[in-house]
Design a protein around this motif. Structure first.
Motif, PDB file in Angstrom:
ATOM      1  N   GLU A  82      14.740 -51.816 -42.882  1.00  0.00           N
ATOM      2  CA  GLU A  82      13.903 -52.394 -44.133  1.00  0.00           C
ATOM      3  C   GLU A  82      13.156 -51.331 -44.749  1.00  0.00           C
ATOM      4  O   GLU A  82      13.538 -50.732 -45.839  1.00  0.00           O
ATOM      5  CB  GLU A  82      12.432 -53.458 -43.291  1.00  0.00           C
ATOM      6  N   ARG A  83      12.527 -49.670 -44.233  1.00  0.00           N
ATOM      7  CA  ARG A  83      12.618 -48.795 -44.784  1.00  0.00           C
ATOM      8  C   ARG A  83      13.813 -48.105 -45.116  1.00  0.00           C
ATOM      9  O   ARG A  83      12.896 -47.166 -45.841  1.00  0.00           O
ATOM     10  CB  ARG A  83      11.141 -48.033 -44.551  1.00  0.00           C
ATOM     11  N   LEU A  84      14.795 -48.294 -44.460  1.00  0.00           N
ATOM     12  CA  LEU A  84      15.954 -47.691 -44.624  1.00  0.00           C
ATOM     13  C   LEU A  84      16.505 -47.985 -46.701  1.00  0.00           C
ATOM     14  O   LEU A  84      15.978 -47.435 -47.558  1.00  0.00           O
ATOM     15  CB  LEU A  84      17.457 -47.744 -44.455  1.00  0.00           C
ATOM     16  N   PHE A  85      15.930 -49.108 -47.238  1.00  0.00           N
ATOM     17  CA  PHE A  85      16.695 -50.458 -48.430  1.00  0.00           C
ATOM     18  C   PHE A  85      15.080 -50.198 -49.490  1.00  0.00           C
ATOM     19  O   PHE A  85      15.824 -50.731 -50.671  1.00  0.00           O
ATOM     20  CB  PHE A  85      17.109 -51.062 -47.511  1.00  0.00           C
ATOM     21  N   ALA A  86      13.952 -49.762 -48.825  1.00  0.00           N
ATOM     22  CA  ALA A  86      13.133 -49.933 -48.988  1.00  0.00           C
ATOM     23  C   ALA A  86      11.786 -48.996 -49.251  1.00  0.00           C
ATOM     24  O   ALA A  86      11.251 -49.405 -48.617  1.00  0.00           O
ATOM     25  CB  ALA A  86      11.861 -51.626 -49.282  1.00  0.00           C
ATOM     26  N   PRO A  87      12.326 -48.048 -48.964  1.00  0.00           N
ATOM     27  CA  PRO A  87      11.283 -46.439 -48.505  1.00  0.00           C
ATOM     28  C   PRO A  87       9.949 -46.500 -49.336  1.00  0.00           C
ATOM     29  O   PRO A  87      10.346 -46.369 -50.516  1.00  0.00           O
ATOM     30  CB  PRO A  87      12.275 -45.227 -48.411  1.00  0.00           C
ATOM     31  N   ARG A  88       9.217 -46.164 -49.240  1.00  0.00           N
ATOM     32  CA  ARG A  88       7.556 -46.242 -50.225  1.00  0.00           C
ATOM     33  C   ARG A  88       7.570 -44.697 -50.634  1.00  0.00           C
ATOM     34  O   ARG A  88       6.853 -44.481 -51.391  1.00  0.00           O
ATOM     35  CB  ARG A  88       6.758 -45.975 -48.840  1.00  0.00           C
ATOM     36  N   GLY A  89       8.685 -44.080 -49.760  1.00  0.00           N
ATOM     37  CA  GLY A  89       8.490 -42.255 -50.236  1.00  0.00           C
ATOM     38  C   GLY A  89       9.853 -41.849 -50.250  1.00  0.00           C
ATOM     39  O   GLY A  89      10.707 -41.877 -48.851  1.00  0.00           O
ATOM     40  N   VAL A  90      10.444 -41.010 -51.052  1.00  0.00           N
ATOM     41  CA  VAL A  90      11.607 -40.597 -51.122  1.00  0.00           C
ATOM     42  C   VAL A  90      11.980 -38.841 -51.291  1.00  0.00           C
ATOM     43  O   VAL A  90      10.717 -38.209 -51.960  1.00  0.00           O
ATOM     44  CB  VAL A  90      13.014 -41.017 -51.923  1.00  0.00           C
ATOM     45  N   ALA A  91      12.007 -38.273 -50.196  1.00  0.00           N
ATOM     46  CA  ALA A  91      11.797 -36.522 -50.487  1.00  0.00           C
ATOM     47  C   ALA A  91      13.404 -35.943 -50.709  1.00  0.00           C
ATOM     48  O   ALA A  91      14.884 -36.418 -49.774  1.00  0.00           O
ATOM     49  CB  ALA A  91      11.271 -35.798 -49.222  1.00  0.00           C
ATOM     50  N   VAL A  92      13.838 -35.310 -51.721  1.00  0.00           N
ATOM     51  CA  VAL A  92      15.101 -35.081 -51.651  1.00  0.00           C
ATOM     52  C   VAL A  92      15.401 -33.031 -51.196  1.00  0.00           C
ATOM     53  O   VAL A  92      14.723 -32.730 -52.473  1.00  0.00           O
ATOM     54  CB  VAL A  92      15.891 -34.788 -53.154  1.00  0.00           C
ATOM     55  N   VAL A  93      16.505 -33.024 -50.860  1.00  0.00           N
ATOM     56  CA  VAL A  93      16.299 -31.599 -49.908  1.00  0.00           C
ATOM     57  C   VAL A  93      17.500 -31.227 -50.750  1.00  0.00           C
ATOM     58  O   VAL A  93      19.071 -32.072 -50.400  1.00  0.00           O
ATOM     59  CB  VAL A  93      16.524 -31.840 -48.549  1.00  0.00           C
ATOM     60  N   GLY A  94      17.974 -29.799 -51.239  1.00  0.00           N
ATOM     61  CA  GLY A  94      18.836 -29.367 -52.301  1.00  0.00           C
ATOM     62  C   GLY A  94      19.243 -29.518 -53.757  1.00  0.00           C
ATOM     63  O   GLY A  94      19.808 -28.839 -54.272  1.00  0.00           O
ATOM     64  N   ALA A  95      17.725 -29.579 -54.381  1.00  0.00           N
ATOM     65  CA  ALA A  95      17.837 -29.736 -55.689  1.00  0.00           C
ATOM     66  C   ALA A  95      17.101 -28.005 -56.443  1.00  0.00           C
ATOM     67  O   ALA A  95      16.324 -27.890 -54.810  1.00  0.00           O
ATOM     68  CB  ALA A  95      16.740 -30.501 -56.009  1.00  0.00           C
ATOM     69  N   SER A  96      18.081 -27.826 -57.002  1.00  0.00           N
ATOM     70  CA  SER A  96      17.233 -26.212 -57.342  1.00  0.00           C
ATOM     71  C   SER A  96      17.134 -25.871 -58.428  1.00  0.00           C
ATOM     72  O   SER A  96      17.130 -26.996 -60.006  1.00  0.00           O
ATOM     73  CB  SER A  96      18.682 -25.644 -57.585  1.00  0.00           C
ATOM     74  N   THR A  97      16.141 -24.951 -59.081  1.00  0.00           N
ATOM     75  CA  THR A  97      15.494 -24.995 -60.006  1.00  0.00           C
ATOM     76  C   THR A  97      16.192 -24.041 -60.593  1.00  0.00           C
ATOM     77  O   THR A  97      16.264 -23.812 -62.616  1.00  0.00           O
ATOM     78  CB  THR A  97      14.322 -23.636 -60.448  1.00  0.00           C
TER      79      THR A  97
END
Length: 688
Positions: free
Chosen positions: A230-245
């Motif tokens: 259920e939390r895979l499809f409706a997560p309370r929070g998401v973190a993205v690894v690999g974004a760059s400045t």
């Protein structure tokens, strides 16, 4: 690999109720005559031993011997030709009959598979066989025989007597049924073959038998898990690894996707020093990120280290490629080990992620579509994105879409089990190339009570490398998938467009209590289109049964068929000058006499704009078709808008919107409609 001598295999299978010829063995020609003394001619002599798997090719078989002495002489001749056997088998020759092959082989993904078909020399010449995954039922066995192109030989051909089908079914069940040969071998099975089984009016006799087993059983399939996704499809929070400045990449792209979709939960980027990226706050690592879902978009070599930091996060998706699919299995093994160490479930690697409008999940740009009832599990992220975007353009709505890539941890089978119990999902689509846990997939589909449409990639290759027996060499990916579809009731399609089209019809029609029969009524304007439609639906196995007399009488009362016969497909005037309500009256009159479960209404869009200057008549016709569907709760109505490209911009969209609002799926051609209607019929049969 271990090979058992034929006589030992026959003695063993006789314990499962398989009839074999009476016989005896001898180590050399000198003792063979005495061994054969109690047998009734004509006799058969076979040499056995290493290198004699294909005895006929090696000249190690002699038939029609009229005495034990002749049998001994035949064995001596084999030795003189250079054959070096472990011994000789002499048997009573079976009466002539129809030769059938019955075999089993262990498929790497799906486990044991049973094969039946015309045997003997016809096995390689005609390749007329049917497959089923084991264990089979009696219904499976009988349907296998009915699938054979040469089944007329079993029923008595040109005055010949029919074979004892019950006896042949008994052999199939003894090999591939519950408690049979295949189950008794468990994971040790490599290949098993009876070829031929000679079938006649009074029974079936296996006159040749081969068994190859493995000394070391293959590794067990992936264990069934009970993860709540259920939390895979409706997560309370998401973190993205690999974004760059500095150099924006895939990580930045996914951050913007979530922002564009209006994700309302906690959204963070992982960066060791930056306070934020693209307006999204940063955390230094996944450790302590306080999210339910982490998306990893870094080079493959770094992924395992990132995943090790994810302890406490239920789901981690690795978008990055460069693992097993690129010839780097060690990197994938390290990644899976890292996930297990961290106690997280791993999606991927080499996948795009998850899409769920109701739960805020996305891997696509722009606003999300409305939540719906269609779920998709795909091993291709790109194809899943196309299904979503094209599907939503046509009016489809999705509940949950998961891309699984290499399926190193989370498998399609596991997600199917979750979706089977998901109240928000009514219809499921699959795109698969390597299911990883094929046996688990089969078991999940066997118990699933929701309609499933599957598009399988890689079915048209050369098949598997030929194995030691005919059975092993004749089983290919395409045939196994077809067998799985027959046993589970899912629909196999061959294109992305057909996948979308079948999901569309099933979403709208799967719950209609339509009669379970292959009948279809096709109705539309006159011309060659009706003739071609008949060909298309006949090829699809659908039945355009004639209109009954009461229906034709009612149609004549409506002014139809003057001076001509009335048939199915039924031709009615449809165009800018036609009465849009005529289709309602005609179909209602026909269904009062004959309950066709499916009605395909077709229209030539080009004619509305060649002989008219407004979309209003076409829209009026569409409303009439929609009203017909609203009146007929137990009939599935499908609309085909041929030559839709001839309409001005926006008209096709308006037609689709009107039709779907009334529960009518829309297709551009008869071929697409026939695939979808067939899926609807399979679903009605399989989920009844």
């Amino acid at each position: 690999m271990s090979t058992q001598p034929e006589h030992a295999v026959k003695e063993w299978i006789s314990g499962f109720g398989v009839n074999v010829p009476r016989g005896a063995t001898a180590p050399d020609p000198a003792s063979l005559q005495a061994a054969a003394a109690g047998l009734a001619p004509p006799l058969v002599v076979k040499a056995y031993g290493p290198g004699l798997l294909h005895k006929s090719d090696a000249g190690a078989v002699r038939l029609g011997l009229d005495s034990p002495r002749a049998a001994a002489e035949a064995a001596a001749e084999m030795l003189a030709r250079g054959i070096v056997p472990d011994g000789f088998l002499v048997e009573e020759q079976a009466d002539s009959g129809v030769e059938v092959i019955v075999g089993a082989v262990r498929d790497p993904a799906f486990g044991p598979v049973l094969l039946a078909g015309l045997g003997g020399v016809w096995t390689e010449v005609l390749r007329d066989t049917a497959l089923r995954l084991c264990p089979i039922t009696e219904a499976d066995a009988r349907s296998m025989l009915d699938e054979l192109r040469g089944r007329a030989l079993l029923d008595g051909f040109r005055g010949g007597p029919p074979v004892d089908r019950d006896a042949l079914v008994k052999v199939l069940l003894a090999v591939g049924g519950p408690g049979g040969v295949v189950e008794s071998l468990d994971n040790r099975l490599t290949e098993f073959e009876l070829n031929p089984v000679i079938c006649g009016p009074s029974g079936a006799v296996a006159v040749d038998a081969r068994l190859l087993t493995t000394e070391e059983p293959p590794a067990p399939s992936q264990k069934t898990r009970d993860t709540d996704f259920e939390r895979l499809f409706a997560p309370r929070g998401v973190a993205v690894v690999g974004a760059s400045t500095k150099r924006p990449g895939f990580g930045n792209m996914f951050l913007n996707f979530y922002k564009a979709a209006g994700f309302t939960g906690r959204l963070v980027a992982v960066h060791p020093t930056a306070p934020d990226i693209d307006g999204v706050p940063c955390v230094p690592s996944l450790s302590g990120a306080d999210v339910d879902y982490a998306l990893v978009a870094v080079p493959a070599a770094r992924c395992a280290d990132v995943v090790r930091e994810a302890a406490g996060i239920p789901f981690v998706q690795v978008m990055s490629g460069g693992f097993r699919e690129m010839g780097e299995p060690t990197l994938e093994e390290d990644l899976l080990a890292a996930a297990q160490t961290a106690g997280v479930r791993l999606l991927g690697p080499n996948c795009m992620g998850v899409y769920s409008p109701a739960g805020g999940q996305t891997f696509l740009g722009g606003a999300q579509g409305r939540p719906g009832r269609i779920a998709v599990v795909s091993q291709s992220g790109g194809l899943a994105g196309e299904v979503i975007k094209v599907g939503e353009r046509r009016g489809l709505a999705f509940s949950k879409v998961a891309t699984v890539g290499n399926s190193a941890d989370v498998t399609p089978a596991e997600l199917l089990r979750f979706l089977a119990a998901d109240d928000d999902t009514a219809v499921i689509g699959l795109y698969l190339e390597d299911p990883r846990d094929g046996r688990g997939l089969y078991e999940a589909l066997t118990t699933l009570r929701k309609p499933v449409v599957a598009l399988v990639g890689g079915r048209s290759g050369q098949g598997r490398k030929a194995a030691a027996s005919h059975t092993g060499g004749m089983i290919s990916d395409t045939r196994v998938w077809s067998a799985l579809a027959e046993q589970t009731g899912i629909t196999l399609v061959t294109s992305q467009d057909d996948l979308i089209g079948a999901l569309d019809l099933l979403d709208l029609h799967a719950q209609r209590p339509a009669p379970d029969n292959p009948g279809v009524l096709v109705i539309g304007p006159s011309g060659g289109a009706s003739v071609l439609a008949a060909d298309v639906f006949d090829t699809a196995g659908l039945d355009l049964s004639p209109l009954p007399a009461p229906a034709t009488a009612a149609l004549r009362d409506l002014g139809l068929g003057a001076g001509s016969s009335l048939a199915n497909p039924l031709e009615i005037p449809v165009g800018p000058q036609g009465n849009p309500e005529l289709i309602q009256r005609a179909v209602t009159a026909i269904l009062a006499a004959h309950p066709y479960p499916d009605v395909i209404a077709h229209v030539n869009v080009q004619s509305f704009f060649t002989f008219g200057d407004s979309a209003d008549p076409l829209l009026a016709y569409t409303r009439s078709v929609g009203a017909l569907q609203q009146e007929l709760a137990a009939t599935r109505i499908t609309l085909v808008i041929r030559n839709a490209e001839c309409a001005p911009p926006g008209v096709e969209d308006a037609v689709r919107e009107l039709a779907r609002a009334s529960g009518v799926p829309v297709y551009r051609n008869m071929e697409a409609a026939s695939v979808a209607v067939t899926a609807g019929k399979r679903s009605a049969h399989g989920t009844a």
